[in-house]
Design an enzyme around this catalytic site. Structure first.
Site, short mmCIF file in Angstrom:
data_model
loop_
_atom_site.label_atom_id
_atom_site.label_comp_id
_atom_site.label_asym_id
_atom_site.label_seq_id
_atom_site.Cartn_x
_atom_site.Cartn_y
_atom_site.Cartn_z
N CYS A 44 -39.71 -6.90 -25.64
CA CYS A 44 -39.22 -7.35 -24.34
C CYS A 44 -37.77 -7.83 -24.35
O CYS A 44 -36.92 -7.30 -23.62
CB CYS A 44 -40.09 -8.48 -23.80
SG CYS A 44 -41.86 -8.16 -23.83
N HIS A 107 -36.32 -14.10 -20.15
CA HIS A 107 -36.57 -13.81 -21.56
C HIS A 107 -35.31 -13.64 -22.41
O HIS A 107 -35.33 -12.99 -23.46
CB HIS A 107 -37.46 -12.56 -21.70
CG HIS A 107 -38.58 -12.76 -22.66
ND1 HIS A 107 -39.23 -11.74 -23.30
CD2 HIS A 107 -39.18 -13.90 -23.11
CE1 HIS A 107 -40.18 -12.21 -24.08
NE2 HIS A 107 -40.16 -13.53 -23.99
#
Length: 380
Positions: A44, A107
């Protein structure tokens, strides 16, 4: 721009037999499908950093060197994040008067210096990390949810996720945030960049009550159906406001489906080997659809080798801007491909950590190192 964790084989347009994605399939029939589109990393955080900087993770700082081919990512206990020296897409789009919003998972670091509003975004509704938990709220607190600079709650407390049933309203919250932002920008005649970074298909998978039990593919399929429904509503909203012909939309994923979470919590990578965490095709080849009515011809399938980093360069080109000239940019401008059906000769590099695992040129792929996502290998 739409960005979620799905596999290449999760959409009807890419061959999923249950055909539970009618809105994405219609988006594909009205736009251009990329069959050979890749992420910059099979995990990710590095792939999101690559998308927003147009640079490989080994250039933008999102890589690790602690053991062979490890990935860099930002769970709750990691203190690093996107380097200050990196120029992100929303920072550059400001030069052309764009207003930018991120909805969902950031993130790229959770400490104050890594906050998305410090890196070009004007608005944020979402979280710095994925929806892992619940935690004990002492040694390890539950993960926060932000509206702009203010923390407005935490996952599993103010924003419920039922791990037994998979029920959560998060995707609906993210959908309403998207529709409201688009309406606001249209009313003020403001050009905008929307980064819709939802994570419902990331384990622990969730869906709202309306969609639970509606799919033949279990809970994961429920989440995919809700995402598909939301994307349909976003596209219809653009059309209703009369701005669809002025709005470029691109759907893709940050990495392949996580087979390590299968079968209940993982998706399909179609015919491709392995999945998330690996540099086999199942880990890095992504579903990708470009939609821009009146500009991108409908129903076209492209075999252009593409990468999430290209969205950085292409978006700047759409805004009439040049990429930064003081650093290496790895993304290419895909407008000639989408508007003139051209093919651009370019390689695709497959990285894990600081290791180049493979490279693709044309129809050929050379593996220098392989790493599967079996439990046995993962435990090492």
């Amino acid at each position: 721009m739409l960005f979620s964790q799905m596999g290449w084989g999760d959409l009807g347009a890419f061959g999923e037999p249950s055909k539970e994605t009618p809105n994405l399939d219609q988006m594909a029939s009205e736009g251009m499908v990329f069959l050979d589109f890749y992420t910059a990393n099979p995990l990710c955080s590095p792939s999101r950093a690559a998308l927003l900087t147009g640079r490989l993770p080994v250039r933008n700082g999102f890589y690790t060197t602690n053991a062979h081919a490890r990935n860099a990512y930002t769970p709750q206990d990691i203190v690093g994040g996107i380097p200050e020296a990196e120029l992100l897409l929303p920072e550059l789009l400001k030069k052309a008067g764009y207003s930018s919003k991120i909805i969902g998972k950031w993130h790229l670091g959770h400490r104050p210096q890594f906050h998305p509003l410090r890196h070009g975004f004007d608005e944020w509704f979402g979280s710095p990390n994925c929806h892992f938990g619940p935690y004990d709220n002492r040694a390890f607190p539950n993960i926060p949810v932000y509206r702009d600079w203010e923390m407005i709650g935490r996952y599993y407390e103010d924003f419920k996720i039922d791990l037994k049933t998979g029920e959560s309203n998060l995707t609906q919250f993210y959908l309403q945030e998207a529709l409201s932002f688009i309406s606001k920008q249209q009313a003020s005649q403001q050009p905008f960049f929307l980064y819709w970074a939802i994570d419902a298909t990331h384990a622990p998978v969730y869906a709202s009550k309306e969609f639970l039990g509606s799919s033949r593919r279990g809970l994961y399929g429920d989440a995919v159906k809700e995402i598909d429904d939301s994307i349909g509503k976003i596209l219809k909203h653009l059309q209703k406001l009369g701005i669809s012909e002025n709005t470029f939309v691109f759907f893709t994923s940050d990495n392949g489906a996580a087979l390590i979470s299968a079968p209940r919590q993982g998706g399909s990578n179609g015919p491709f080997l392995c999945g998330k965490q690996t540099t086999f095709e199942g880990g890095m080849r992504e579903p990708a659809i470009a939609w821009w009515p009146g500009h991108i011809p409908a129903g076209v399938v492209s075999h252009q080798l593409g990468n999430v980093m290209d969205l950085f360069t292409t978006s700047l080109s759409l805004a009439g801007l040049q990429p930064p000239s003081d650093r290496q940019i790895d993304g290419i401008d895909l407008l000639p491909v989408m508007l003139q059906d051209k093919l651009i000769d370019r390689p695709i590099f497959y990285y894990r950590g600081n290791e180049m695992m493979a490279v693709r040129v044309g129809l050929y792929k050379a593996h220098y190192w392989t790493w599967s996502n079996s439990w046995e290998e993962y435990s090492k």
